[in-house]
Write a protein that holds these residues in place. Structure first.
Motif, PDB file in Angstrom:
ATOM      1  N   ASP A   1      46.008  36.156  31.577  1.00  0.00           N
ATOM      2  CA  ASP A   1      47.212  35.842  30.804  1.00  0.00           C
ATOM      3  C   ASP A   1      47.339  34.322  30.700  1.00  0.00           C
ATOM      4  O   ASP A   1      47.677  33.638  31.659  1.00  0.00           O
ATOM      5  CB  ASP A   1      48.442  36.436  31.500  1.00  0.00           C
ATOM      6  CG  ASP A   1      49.719  36.212  30.690  1.00  0.00           C
ATOM      7  OD1 ASP A   1      49.617  35.662  29.568  1.00  0.00           O
ATOM      8  OD2 ASP A   1      50.798  36.571  31.177  1.00  0.00           O
TER       9      ASP A   1
ATOM     10  N   PRO B   1      38.048  45.424  33.868  1.00  0.00           N
ATOM     11  CA  PRO B   1      38.203  44.271  32.965  1.00  0.00           C
ATOM     12  C   PRO B   1      38.930  43.128  33.661  1.00  0.00           C
ATOM     13  O   PRO B   1      39.761  43.352  34.550  1.00  0.00           O
ATOM     14  CB  PRO B   1      39.038  44.836  31.812  1.00  0.00           C
ATOM     15  CG  PRO B   1      39.821  45.954  32.434  1.00  0.00           C
ATOM     16  CD  PRO B   1      38.952  46.534  33.515  1.00  0.00           C
TER      17      PRO B   1
ATOM     18  N   SER C   1      38.908  36.558  40.363  1.00  0.00           N
ATOM     19  CA  SER C   1      38.736  37.960  39.957  1.00  0.00           C
ATOM     20  C   SER C   1      37.447  38.533  40.524  1.00  0.00           C
ATOM     21  O   SER C   1      37.419  39.678  41.005  1.00  0.00           O
ATOM     22  CB  SER C   1      38.734  38.068  38.427  1.00  0.00           C
ATOM     23  OG  SER C   1      39.976  37.680  37.880  1.00  0.00           O
TER      24      SER C   1
ATOM     25  N   ASP D   1      34.165  39.071  30.774  1.00  0.00           N
ATOM     26  CA  ASP D   1      35.193  40.045  30.408  1.00  0.00           C
ATOM     27  C   ASP D   1      35.499  41.022  31.534  1.00  0.00           C
ATOM     28  O   ASP D   1      36.525  41.703  31.501  1.00  0.00           O
ATOM     29  CB  ASP D   1      34.757  40.835  29.171  1.00  0.00           C
ATOM     30  CG  ASP D   1      34.636  39.948  27.942  1.00  0.00           C
ATOM     31  OD1 ASP D   1      35.452  39.011  27.808  1.00  0.00           O
ATOM     32  OD2 ASP D   1      33.725  40.188  27.130  1.00  0.00           O
ATOM     33  N   GLY D   2      34.597  41.121  32.517  1.00  0.00           N
ATOM     34  CA  GLY D   2      34.844  42.046  33.613  1.00  0.00           C
ATOM     35  C   GLY D   2      33.565  42.547  34.259  1.00  0.00           C
ATOM     36  O   GLY D   2      32.474  42.023  34.023  1.00  0.00           O
TER      37      GLY D   2
ATOM     38  N   GLU E   1      41.562  40.542  33.001  1.00  0.00           N
ATOM     39  CA  GLU E   1      42.610  40.196  32.045  1.00  0.00           C
ATOM     40  C   GLU E   1      43.261  38.885  32.475  1.00  0.00           C
ATOM     41  O   GLU E   1      43.845  38.796  33.549  1.00  0.00           O
ATOM     42  CB  GLU E   1      43.647  41.311  31.961  1.00  0.00           C
ATOM     43  CG  GLU E   1      43.061  42.629  31.449  1.00  0.00           C
ATOM     44  CD  GLU E   1      44.098  43.733  31.385  1.00  0.00           C
ATOM     45  OE1 GLU E   1      45.258  43.461  31.794  1.00  0.00           O
ATOM     46  OE2 GLU E   1      43.753  44.839  30.947  1.00  0.00           O
TER      47      GLU E   1
END
Length: 382
Positions: A165, A161, A202, A142-143, A163
């Motif tokens: 998409d 976080p 990420s 989640d982060g 995110e």
């Protein structure tokens, strides 16, 4: 707050008659006692100081110290009060000055009372070394969550976080050619791979910010905590920043609880870091490089300003001599006048701080290879 500047300001406290340095640890398990052990130890040390001062021939100096101790009594009671903040407490007061400096940490500190010409800071430095600033990077799908841990305190400093998409990533459904289900499986696998790729990117994008935070906050250690696959990806992205991976899930815990869950790993990391420094110094000294071993050699190079990083066994004690020029010796020098120094370790710490030398007090485990060398080593500037 507790940086080199702060420590230099403390060792700069000097007084011709003396500086009173008091240390106490508030142990919650002792609070039921009417006279906790820390109070007994501190009062005993203060009684010894009064007895020693009582034997001084100079009446003015003797009365100045005794009056100062009497004036400090409210501060001493506060230092010993369990209701006050901080587990480890310290107080510094020059005899000839009304100023009182107080320090508190959320870690234990050795109880003692000392009267010396300068502030006595070795117990403080040793306590700080056990809880040096560290960064906990909690890694999940989640982060990221960054926690700063120092001197017994832990607080969140950043949360990031991840995110994803997936609006345009929906896997195709329906039977494949000839009524088979193969395309469904293929598209589902592709969907999950895209999620994994996004997660990996990420983590990689987070690396520069983590590196910046580590430098900005002076983290001696950085622990990556979470699923091993995620921490491995982040560790690779953070290279050459040295990190330790911990396979635990603590991201739902408060900062303090998360720090307690990895306290053993933090302690082991300090030992590993200290051991690496000792190995580096021993190897450098033995091959004629920028390293020094033993009290005599290290003091000579410290006097010359060649020491870059001073390594001291936190459990060792030394005696020696200090010349009028401030140089330190393990034996009385023949050619220059020098005064005997009962606590040479404190004087080495003072010299290191005043000359910009990095100082590390070593755990007993890490310092074991230095037993044949008086528990002293150094890395040199040249």
């Amino acid at each position: 707050m507790f940086d080199q500047t702060f420590l230099r300001e403390l060792v700069a406290m000097k007084d011709d008659i003396g500086v009173v340095s008091l240390y106490a640890t508030a142990n919650p398990r002792e609070e039921a006692s009417t006279r906790p052990a820390r109070a007994i130890r501190l009062r005993n040390d203060l009684a010894i100081i009064r007895d020693q001062v009582g034997g001084w021939p100079e009446r003015d100096r003797r009365e100045a110290v005794l009056a100062r101790l009497e004036h400090l009594e409210p501060d001493i009671l506060e230092l010993l009060d369990a209701a006050e903040s901080g587990i480890g407490r310290a107080l510094f007061a020059a005899v000839g000055d009304k100023d009182v400096r107080k320090v508190s940490l959320q870690v234990p500190i050795a109880d003692c009372a000392v009267l010396e010409p300068t502030a006595y800071i070795r117990p403080l430095i040793t306590a700080m070394a056990t809880s040096a600033p560290a960064g906990l990077v909690l890694v999940s799908r989640d982060g990221l969550r960054l926690i700063d841990v120092r001197y017994g305190l832990a607080e969140d400093v950043e949360q990031e976080p991840f995110e994803i998409d997936t609006e345009d990533w929906r896997p195709m459904v329906g039977p494949g050619p000839g009524g088979t289900n193969q395309p469904i499986a293929t598209q589902t696998d592709r969907f999950h791979r895209r999620i994994e790729d996004h997660l990996r990117r990420s983590l990689q994008r987070s690396a520069p910010e983590i590196t910046r935070r580590a430098k900005e906050n002076g983290w001696a250690d950085v622990l990556l905590i979470g699923d091993v696959e995620l921490t491995e990806t982040l560790a690779t992205a953070l290279h050459p920043l040295d990190t330790i991976q911990v396979d635990k899930i603590v991201d739902a815990l408060s900062p303090g609880e998360a720090a307690r869950k990895v306290s053993a790993e933090l302690a082991a990391t300090r030992i590993r870091r200290d051991t690496a420094l000792v190995t580096k110094a021993v190897d450098a000294a033995k091959c004629g490089g920028r390293g020094a071993l033993g009290l005599n050699q290290t003091l000579a190079l410290l006097n010359e300003g060649r020491v870059d990083h001073l390594l001291l066994d936190e459990s060792a004690t030394w005696t020696g001599f200090k010349g009028l020029d401030g140089f330190l010796y393990d034996q009385r020098p023949v050619s220059v006048p020098a005064d005997e120094v009962p606590d040479l370790g404190e004087r080495m710490i003072e010299t290191a701080l005043n000359t910009g030398v990095t100082l590390t007090t070593l755990t007993m485990t890490a310092a074991a290879p230095l037993l044949p060398y008086d528990g002293v080593a150094a890395l040199l500037r040249w």
